[in-house]
Design a protein around this motif. Sequence first.
Motif, PDB file in Angstrom:
ATOM      1  N   ILE A 166     -17.250  10.222  -2.498  1.00 54.40           N
ATOM      2  CA  ILE A 166     -16.719  11.377  -2.133  1.00 54.40           C
ATOM      3  C   ILE A 166     -18.300  12.434  -1.873  1.00 54.40           C
ATOM      4  N   LYS A 167     -18.683  12.201  -2.763  1.00 53.99           N
ATOM      5  CA  LYS A 167     -20.323  13.122  -3.194  1.00 53.99           C
ATOM      6  C   LYS A 167     -21.080  12.641  -2.540  1.00 53.99           C
ATOM      7  N   LYS A 168     -20.788  10.785  -2.226  1.00 55.75           N
ATOM      8  CA  LYS A 168     -22.037   9.734  -2.334  1.00 55.75           C
ATOM      9  C   LYS A 168     -22.280   9.809  -0.552  1.00 55.75           C
ATOM     10  N   GLY A 172     -14.190  10.198  -6.797  1.00 62.43           N
ATOM     11  CA  GLY A 172     -15.045  11.644  -6.437  1.00 62.43           C
ATOM     12  C   GLY A 172     -16.800  11.531  -6.630  1.00 62.43           C
ATOM     13  N   ARG A 173     -16.733  10.649  -7.465  1.00 61.03           N
ATOM     14  CA  ARG A 173     -18.684  10.083  -7.019  1.00 61.03           C
ATOM     15  C   ARG A 173     -18.126   9.064  -5.171  1.00 61.03           C
ATOM     16  N   ARG A 205     -21.095  12.026   1.224  1.00 61.89           N
ATOM     17  CA  ARG A 205     -21.017  13.733   1.464  1.00 61.89           C
ATOM     18  C   ARG A 205     -19.588  14.005   2.399  1.00 61.89           C
ATOM     19  N   ASN A 223     -16.223  15.382   3.502  1.00 62.94           N
ATOM     20  CA  ASN A 223     -15.712  17.010   3.039  1.00 62.94           C
ATOM     21  C   ASN A 223     -13.745  16.845   2.771  1.00 62.94           C
TER      22      ASN A 223
END
Length: 140
Positions: free
Chosen positions: A62-64, A59-60, A66, A68
């Motif tokens: 994927i966010k970092k 999760g971290r 960016r 989709n």
Amino acid sequence: MERLEYQAELTWDGNVGSRAKVREFEFSIDTNTDGFNKGPNPTEYLLAALGGCLTVNWGRLIKKMRLNVESMKITVSGWRSRDEPQLKEIRYKVRIVTNEPEKKILRVKELAEKYGTVFNTVGKEKIKGEVEIVRPDSKP
């Protein structure tokens, strides 16, 4: 060096289980064989902790990065023989629905394993992971 400290407090239930308290969270640890079946057994919590560790890191990342991602599911399983009290192998599978390039997703897998506290405590030599990339337009 900054230290991150963790603590769990367990109260015995008088049989084989316990009530665990971690920060403000409480949960039962028991067995379905000779206990009261009030919660998962310690091995199941270990597998869930490993899956949680991987999920947090995925999760971290994927966010970092960016990325989709429509959805992700991680399944963790392990096995042992009846006469040797040790998991012989732990397997996990990440099923991720995304249009991102495979190379980026495999990089997330690599980094999630590299920086996973529980993953590295258990030991990567015992854990085998695979990734199934599902393209949104080809979902069943």
